[in-house]
Design a protein around this motif. Structure first.
Motif, short mmCIF file in Angstrom:
data_model
loop_
_atom_site.label_atom_id
_atom_site.label_comp_id
_atom_site.label_asym_id
_atom_site.label_seq_id
_atom_site.Cartn_x
_atom_site.Cartn_y
_atom_site.Cartn_z
N PHE A 221 0.83 -1.21 0.00
CA PHE A 221 0.00 0.00 0.00
C PHE A 221 0.86 1.26 0.00
N LEU A 222 1.87 1.29 0.88
CA LEU A 222 2.73 2.47 0.96
C LEU A 222 3.56 2.66 -0.30
N ASN A 223 3.98 1.55 -0.89
CA ASN A 223 4.76 1.65 -2.13
C ASN A 223 3.95 2.33 -3.23
N ILE A 224 2.67 1.94 -3.34
CA ILE A 224 1.80 2.58 -4.34
C ILE A 224 1.60 4.05 -4.01
N LEU A 225 1.36 4.32 -2.72
CA LEU A 225 1.09 5.70 -2.28
C LEU A 225 2.29 6.60 -2.55
N PHE A 226 3.48 6.14 -2.14
CA PHE A 226 4.70 6.92 -2.35
C PHE A 226 5.01 7.08 -3.84
N ALA A 227 4.82 5.99 -4.60
CA ALA A 227 5.14 6.02 -6.03
C ALA A 227 4.24 7.00 -6.78
N LEU A 228 2.96 7.03 -6.42
CA LEU A 228 2.02 7.94 -7.07
C LEU A 228 2.45 9.40 -6.90
N TYR A 229 3.08 9.69 -5.78
CA TYR A 229 3.51 11.06 -5.51
C TYR A 229 4.93 11.34 -6.04
N LEU A 230 5.84 10.36 -5.84
CA LEU A 230 7.25 10.61 -6.12
C LEU A 230 7.65 10.41 -7.58
N ILE A 231 7.02 9.46 -8.29
CA ILE A 231 7.42 9.22 -9.68
C ILE A 231 7.18 10.45 -10.57
N PRO A 232 6.00 11.08 -10.50
CA PRO A 232 5.83 12.30 -11.32
C PRO A 232 6.79 13.41 -10.90
N LEU A 233 7.21 13.40 -9.65
CA LEU A 233 8.07 14.46 -9.12
C LEU A 233 9.55 14.22 -9.40
N LEU A 234 10.00 12.95 -9.21
CA LEU A 234 11.43 12.64 -9.29
C LEU A 234 11.78 11.60 -10.36
N GLY A 235 10.80 11.13 -11.10
CA GLY A 235 11.09 10.15 -12.14
C GLY A 235 11.51 8.80 -11.57
N LEU A 236 12.56 8.19 -12.14
CA LEU A 236 13.02 6.88 -11.69
C LEU A 236 13.54 6.92 -10.26
N TYR A 237 14.09 8.07 -9.86
CA TYR A 237 14.52 8.22 -8.46
C TYR A 237 13.31 8.07 -7.53
N GLY A 238 12.21 8.66 -7.93
CA GLY A 238 11.00 8.55 -7.12
C GLY A 238 10.51 7.12 -7.02
N ALA A 239 10.66 6.36 -8.11
CA ALA A 239 10.20 4.98 -8.12
C ALA A 239 10.97 4.13 -7.11
N ILE A 240 12.29 4.28 -7.09
CA ILE A 240 13.10 3.44 -6.19
C ILE A 240 13.07 3.98 -4.76
N ILE A 241 12.93 5.29 -4.60
CA ILE A 241 12.81 5.84 -3.24
C ILE A 241 11.52 5.36 -2.59
N SER A 242 10.46 5.21 -3.37
CA SER A 242 9.20 4.69 -2.84
C SER A 242 9.37 3.25 -2.35
N VAL A 243 10.18 2.46 -3.06
CA VAL A 243 10.48 1.09 -2.62
C VAL A 243 11.23 1.11 -1.30
N ILE A 244 12.25 1.96 -1.22
CA ILE A 244 13.06 2.05 0.01
C ILE A 244 12.19 2.47 1.19
N ALA A 245 11.39 3.50 1.00
CA ALA A 245 10.56 4.02 2.10
C ALA A 245 9.54 2.98 2.56
N SER A 246 8.92 2.27 1.63
CA SER A 246 7.88 1.30 1.99
C SER A 246 8.47 0.09 2.71
N PHE A 247 9.59 -0.43 2.24
CA PHE A 247 10.19 -1.59 2.90
C PHE A 247 10.81 -1.21 4.24
N PHE A 248 11.33 0.00 4.36
CA PHE A 248 11.83 0.46 5.66
C PHE A 248 10.69 0.51 6.67
N THR A 249 9.52 0.96 6.23
CA THR A 249 8.34 0.99 7.09
C THR A 249 7.92 -0.43 7.47
#
Length: 262
Positions: A221-249
């Motif tokens: 759930f968090l991966n989708i939530l973060f990705a929806l916000y970060l990918i349009p903002l940061l591109g591929l960086y946003g995609a992988i940062i969303s993975v890091i943030a969700s798995f850390f949680t």
């Protein structure tokens, strides 16, 4: 347990051999990897069935049926979420960016995270049955905490070098961004740590597998939530940062509830 590890390694070898034969014979299509993997699973399934034939019985046992059913419901929920996790970001990258970025994301994924998942899967094949045998999980938790620093100190540079080499072999059409590769490798290590804790929880009967399933759903759930916000903002960086943030949680969630299975 040794046989489980052998079968797991055998599956990988068979899949690679079959794929190599297909490539040599110029049968190179998107279905080639699928065929090689399916064929390898079939062979390993037959070998495992033959090896376990003396334990196979067709008698119905109501006690074990109910026990496996209750355990399996939670395992299916968590397992389904974990299966879709690696593919969620690819779909969202395609939605917000373009097909070229999907290809680049895949190249970085297979050069880093896919390698970590493969190694972790082989280890967990032996780790899970061993952990299930021990009623007290506290010593295993301590062991995992002891090896985590080594996963970063040793795994991070080793996987970074391997991933960079693999990415270089992809060719000039795939740009090498070392910081992006570092993020992918870092996320791969987090995924392996989450997997260790997750499977340790699953080894603790219904309560553990229930918490593990909840953790997996939270990560998804968090991966989708973060990705929806970060990918349009940061591109591929946003995609992988969303993975890091969700798995850390997800790891944090399991650590908070570790006392439940100690």
């Amino acid at each position: 347990m040794k046989k489980l590890a052998i079968f797991r390694a055998g599956y990988s070898i068979i899949a690679l051999i079959v794929l190599g034969i297909l490539v040599i014979n110029k049968y190179i299509f998107f279905t080639s990897p699928i065929f090689s993997i399916s064929f390898a699973y079939l062979i390993v399934f037959i070998l495992i069935t033959i090896n376990l034939r003396k334990y196979i019985s067709f008698q119905f046992d109501k006690f074990w049926f109910n026990k496996f059913l209750k355990y399996g419901v939670y395992a299916i929920i968590g397992g389904t979420g974990f299966i879709f996790l690696p593919h969620i970001n690819k779909i969202l990258v395609n939605k917000f960016l373009n097909i070229t970025d999907v290809g680049i994301y895949n190249a970085y994924y297979f050069s880093s995270i896919a390698i970590v998942i493969f190694i972790s899967t082989v280890f967990i094949t032996v780790f899970f049955p061993v952990a299930s045998m021990y009623p007290k999980k506290k010593p295993i938790f301590k062991k995992i905490k002891q090896i985590i620093p080594y996963l970063f100190l040793i795994g991070l540079p080793v996987l970074f070098v391997i991933g960079s080499i693999i990415l270089f072999l992809y060719g000039s059409e795939y740009p090498i961004d070392y910081f992006l590769m570092l993020l992918f490798v870092f996320s791969g290590i987090l995924i392996s740590i989450f997997g260790l804790y997750n499977w340790l929880f699953c080894s603790d009967d219904r309560l553990g597998v229930k918490l593990a399933s909840v953790a997996t759903l939270i990560v998804a759930f968090l991966n989708i939530l973060f990705a929806l916000y970060l990918i349009p903002l940061l591109g591929l960086y946003g995609a992988i940062i969303s993975v890091i943030a969700s798995f850390f949680t997800g790891i944090s969630f399991l650590l908070v509830f570790q006392k439940k299975v100690l």
